[in-house]
Each structure stands twice: as C-alpha cells, then as structure tokens.
Write a protein that holds these residues in place. Structure first.
Motif, PDB file in Angstrom:
ATOM      1  N   GLY A  86       0.812  -1.216   0.000  1.00 33.28           N
ATOM      2  CA  GLY A  86       0.000   0.000   0.000  1.00 33.28           C
ATOM      3  C   GLY A  86       0.841   1.260   0.000  1.00 33.28           C
ATOM      4  O   GLY A  86       0.496   2.256  -0.633  1.00 33.28           O
ATOM      5  N   SER A  87       1.965   1.201   0.709  1.00 31.18           N
ATOM      6  CA  SER A  87       2.841   2.385   0.780  1.00 31.18           C
ATOM      7  C   SER A  87       3.509   2.653  -0.565  1.00 31.18           C
ATOM      8  O   SER A  87       3.758   3.806  -0.921  1.00 31.18           O
ATOM      9  N   ILE A  88       3.793   1.598  -1.334  1.00 30.09           N
ATOM     10  CA  ILE A  88       4.393   1.781  -2.666  1.00 30.09           C
ATOM     11  C   ILE A  88       3.440   2.557  -3.564  1.00 30.09           C
ATOM     12  O   ILE A  88       3.830   3.480  -4.286  1.00 30.09           O
ATOM     13  N   GLY A  89       2.152   2.186  -3.503  1.00 31.88           N
ATOM     14  CA  GLY A  89       1.168   2.868  -4.329  1.00 31.88           C
ATOM     15  C   GLY A  89       1.107   4.351  -4.038  1.00 31.88           C
ATOM     16  O   GLY A  89       1.012   5.182  -4.949  1.00 31.88           O
TER      17      GLY A  89
ATOM     18  N   ALA B   6      -0.662   3.233   3.048  1.00 37.05           N
ATOM     19  CA  ALA B   6      -0.671   4.519   2.349  1.00 37.05           C
ATOM     20  C   ALA B   6      -0.270   5.657   3.265  1.00 37.05           C
ATOM     21  O   ALA B   6       0.324   6.646   2.825  1.00 37.05           O
ATOM     22  N   CYS B   7      -0.588   5.524   4.547  1.00 45.67           N
ATOM     23  CA  CYS B   7      -0.222   6.561   5.522  1.00 45.67           C
ATOM     24  C   CYS B   7       1.301   6.711   5.619  1.00 45.67           C
ATOM     25  O   CYS B   7       1.810   7.825   5.745  1.00 45.67           O
ATOM     26  N   ALA B   8       2.009   5.589   5.569  1.00 50.60           N
ATOM     27  CA  ALA B   8       3.476   5.650   5.599  1.00 50.60           C
ATOM     28  C   ALA B   8       4.014   6.158   4.270  1.00 50.60           C
ATOM     29  O   ALA B   8       4.934   6.987   4.226  1.00 50.60           O
ATOM     30  N   GLY B   9       3.437   5.668   3.169  1.00 47.00           N
ATOM     31  CA  GLY B   9       3.904   6.083   1.849  1.00 47.00           C
ATOM     32  C   GLY B   9       3.727   7.566   1.602  1.00 47.00           C
ATOM     33  O   GLY B   9       4.504   8.169   0.853  1.00 47.00           O
ATOM     34  N   LYS B  10       2.714   8.175   2.241  1.00 45.09           N
ATOM     35  CA  LYS B  10       2.454   9.606   2.035  1.00 45.09           C
ATOM     36  C   LYS B  10       3.642  10.449   2.486  1.00 45.09           C
ATOM     37  O   LYS B  10       3.933  11.495   1.895  1.00 45.09           O
TER      38      LYS B  10
END
Length: 510
Positions: free
Chosen positions: A410-413, A456-460
């Motif tokens: 999810g973080s990659i996305g 996604a929270c980390a990827g942001k």
C-alpha cells in the motif's frame, strides 16, 4: 522484469536522496524511464504511452494541482489581508511554546484539513502557518509530513476507504473500523514523535507527555468510534477536532513554560474581538462549510453538483476508463470560492485577489512540473503493468507471510502517486486476491485489505508529490532531498510496525 518495473522508483530514490537532484528535474527523467520501459519491455504501444501520459497530466491538473494552488492561495491571501497576523496571535495565545503550537497546528488543524480536503492541503497550509509564526521552515515541513501520515487513510471525507470498498466489494464501515484499529498505535505515537523532532531530543517531551497522550488518544478513540458507527467520511474530521480541543485544554489547565522552546513575544497585545477573529478565520470556516455541505453526508446538495461533470476517454487501451472532470463538487473549486468570499469579507479587492492567485501559481511552477510528471509516471507504470509486476513479485516471494508486507505494498502505491485513493485503486483488489490465495477467511481478507490505506499513511510521508507540496509551502526550493532523507528514517520503522500489526492482528479478527 521486476527490476525494470521498479526502475522509475529506484531512480527517484537515488536522484532525490543520493544525488540531491531537485524534484522538478528528477521526476521528468522518471517519466522518460517509465515510458522507455513500458514501450520497449512491456510492449506498450506508443499511442497508448502518450494517452497514459495525457491521463496523468489531466489527473495532476484536475483536481490535484487545483487543490494545491487553491490551498496555498488561501494562505497567501490571509497574509495579504493581514488576517494571518490575527490567526497567529490567536494560536499563540493558547501558548507561546512552539511545541504546543506544532501540535495544535500541525497535528490538530492539519488532521482537520486532511479529513476535509486532502490533496496536499494538510501539509501546505499548516507548514506555511508554522513557518509564519517563527518555526524553522524545514522543521515545519518535517513535523507536518509526520502529522499528515496517519490521517491520510480517511482523507477528503474518507474517499480512500470508500474507494477501497468499491474496488473490493467489502463494506466500507468494516474497512474503516479495521483501518482505525490498525492505526491506533501510530496515531498515539505521532504527537510524541512530532515533539521529539521539533525539539531535536527526547528532552523535548518534558512537560508535554500528558498533552501528547491526550492529543493521540483523543484523536484515535474518536476516529475509531466514528468509523465503527458512521463509516469513514468524518472519522478524521471528528478525531482532529477532539485532538485540538484536548491540546487547548491541556495548554490552559497545565500550561507549559519552557524558555528554551518559547517563541518571541508579540509587541501588539491588544485583545482580539469576536468579529475580528471570525473575519480572520473566514476562508477556513467557509472551506469547512462548503466541503461539508457538498459531501456525501448531504445528498441533496452533493448529488446534483456531482452531475455537473464531463467524462473523456483519454486512454483507450486495456483497463482504460473514461476520465471524469467533476467541475463544481471538487475540493479545489470549493476552496477557491471560499478564499474569494473570505478575502472579500476581509476587505480585499477582486483585482488584488486575482493578482495574489497569479503570483501563487507562478511561485508553484516547479511544484507543478514535479506533480504533473509524477502522476504521469504513475499512470504509465500502471497501464504498462509495471506496478502490478512489483506487487505480484512481492506476493510470490512471501507466501503466507504476505500480511507482513501488505501495508508495504500500500505504501508503494502512495509513494508513486502521492494519493491513498490511487493506492487503493492500484492494489486494493490485489490485497484481497492475495489474502484468498493464502486461504484467509472473509474477515481476514477485510483486515488485509484495510492494510492498504494503512500502508498509504506511511507512503504519504515519502511521496515526492507530498514532499514537493511541503517545499512549496515553506518557499525553500531545493531541500527535497533533505526532507526525503528525514522522511525515510520515519517511514522504515512505521512500515515495520504496520507489518507486525497486520500479521499478528489477523489472528484476532480471524
């Protein structure tokens, strides 16, 4: 194939963090790499490559860049009308301790903006405000990147989780609840982390532990309650309001007086009248009202406005769908409208406001280049199958350990696109398919799907798009590499913690 698929991401990491190349120069090269790989390795036709790029340009311009320009224009207009002086005075009246104000503005107000608008507003406006009241600009950007991490899952009235529900067929309330549960440890941790970063050591927590705890627990408990009983739409909005109330209450009941962290005193100590305060906050008040009124929570307004749209088939290859331009019910238009009305109430003329908007857009020219090329790269990678190749390789390599890396996927996305919603579109179905492949029950499938907005929270934090927004907000072009290096140091432990939460938590829900 995997390394070729990964090549645009590897280039961005090396260019921004090692070679220290400015993002507006590095991101166009990433687009060229993605196009080259897509055409010569993944058999993407040249017309489809052009169409994918154009769709990325369309998405970047409407709504993402529109929101960013509108948000920063709102802030610049409050500077021009001197309303920001009043806002700063009101905020600093809560406390003159920069740590308290970093929590109030970065964590509380930033979370509120993420829940209401998203698309960079939660970094752009708080970082600019913190820099304006005397916090070191780069430090302001750092703490706002941390603060903008965990609210991302519920950004823009919960659209990432609503989208994930549409993609996977899972009840959005169940997804919202599981995501809130997974986020609890990190939501409680974030205020502590912000204070430590702001004061450069653990000693900065002296006198702040109760406030950090109240800010984190108040946020996460409210978020969980709203997610469980109402769904994702207002989870972060409610959590941020409670967090701001908790910070103000702690500041008044247990005042912090530490000269090491005190801001310079203001010369003007005249009291602020209620009318002056309302006028100063009017653009932000109107943003809240407009976004709430046009949200799905009020269908009588939301539904007719969402009919005013134009759908265009830009990419006609496999997986392509018409791209929809929603003309009125989009955050950027509403923020611009709020800014112009608020500016008029504050006494600004129409010509001066247009001039302010023009200067804002010109000053964001490097950010505009960065974001257009990042989103175009994401579209090319997605349509060429490169993004799916990255995820599929990860699934094949991990087997039953997949839940441990689900949040990382999810973080990659979000790293690629800068959007939790886009990450859920890219990988939401992959998450549930992978869960079924390892024999997970339906509840565990939902739990693993919820790890996508969690990651996604980390990827942001490390997304080039988000970092570009932070740099634009503080007006310090060229520090993207420094911010990325900082964000990666937070991102790595976050992703490891998330992996543990998802992996060990599946036994509780299963």
């Amino acid at each position: 194939m995997f390394l070729i698929a990964l090549s645009p991401i590897l280039w961005l990491i090396i260019a921004l963090s090692v070679l220290k190349i400015a993002a507006y120069k590095a991101c166009p090269i990433a687009l060229v790499i993605a196009l080259t790989a897509g055409i010569f390795v993944n058999d993407m036709t040249i017309p489809h490559a052009v169409q994918a790029t154009l769709e990325g340009v369309a998405l970047a311009c409407w709504p993402i860049l529109l929101v960013i320009i509108a948000a920063i224009f709102t802030y610049n207009l409050t500077l021009q009308t001197k309303a920001m002086d009043t806002i700063k005075k009101m905020l600093t009246s809560v406390s003159n301790d920069r740590r308290v104000l970093i929590l109030l503005i970065g964590w509380g107000f930033g979370g509120f903006l993420e829940g209401m608008a998203g698309f960079g507003t939660a970094v752009a406006i708080p970082a600019g405000m913190l820099a304006g009241i005397g916090v070191n600009p780069v430090l302001a950007a750092m703490v706002c990147l941390i603060a903008n991490s965990v609210p991302t899952a519920y950004g823009s009235i919960g659209i990432p989780i609503v989208t994930l529900g549409n993609v996977t067929g899972i009840d959005p309330i169940q997804l919202a609840t599981y995501t809130a549960l997974q986020l609890i440890p990190l939501t409680v941790l974030c205020p502590f982390l912000m204070v430590i970063v702001a004061s450069h050591s653990l000693k900065g927590l002296k006198g702040m532990v109760l406030m950090c705890l109240a800010a984190g627990v108040g946020f996460s408990a409210t978020e969980l309650a709203i997610a469980m009983f109402m769904g994702p739409e207002l989870a972060v909005v409610g959590g941020s309001i409670v967090a701001m109330a908790a910070i103000i209450a702690c500041a008044k009941l247990f005042p912090v007086n530490d000269s090491e962290h005190a801001l310079p005193p203001h010369d003007d100590e005249a009291p602020i009248t209620a009318g002056t305060a309302v006028r100063a906050w009017m653009p932000f008040i109107l943003i809240f009202i407009f976004l709430l009124m046009t949200s799905k929570l009020i269908p009588a307004i939301h539904d007719p406005l969402n009919l005013i749209k134009t759908s265009v088939l830009i990419y006609d290859g496999p997986g392509g769908e018409p791209y929809t331009f929603t003309w009125l019910a989009t955050p950027g238009v509403l923020i611009l409208l709020a800014a112009f009305i608020g500016g008029t109430i504050q006494g600004a003329g129409f010509g001066s406001m247009v001039g302010c908007l023009r200067r804002t857009a010109w000053n964001l020219r490097f950010t505009i280049i960065t974001i257009i090329t990042v989103i175009a790269t994401a579209k090319v990678m997605g349509y060429a199958g490169m993004t799916h190749e990255i995820a599929e390789t990860a699934v094949a390599a991990t087997g039953t350990m997949y839940p441990f890396i689900a949040a990382f996927i999810g973080s990659i996305g979000t790293f690629i696109t800068g959007s939790a919603t886009s990450s859920c579109v890219l990988f939401g179905k992959l998450q549930t398919d992978s869960a079924m492949a390892i024999g997970a029950s339906e509840s565990v499938q939902a739990w693993i799907a919820a790890s996508n907005p969690l990651g996604a929270c980390a990827g942001k934090m490390i997304s080039p798009q988000n970092i570009a927004i932070a740099v634009a907000a503080i007006g310090t072009v060229g520090c993207e590499g420094k911010l990325l290096y900082f964000a990666v140091k937070i991102y790595i432990p976050f992703v490891i913690i998330m992996g543990c939460i998802v992996y060990f938590g599946q036994s509780l829900v299963g």
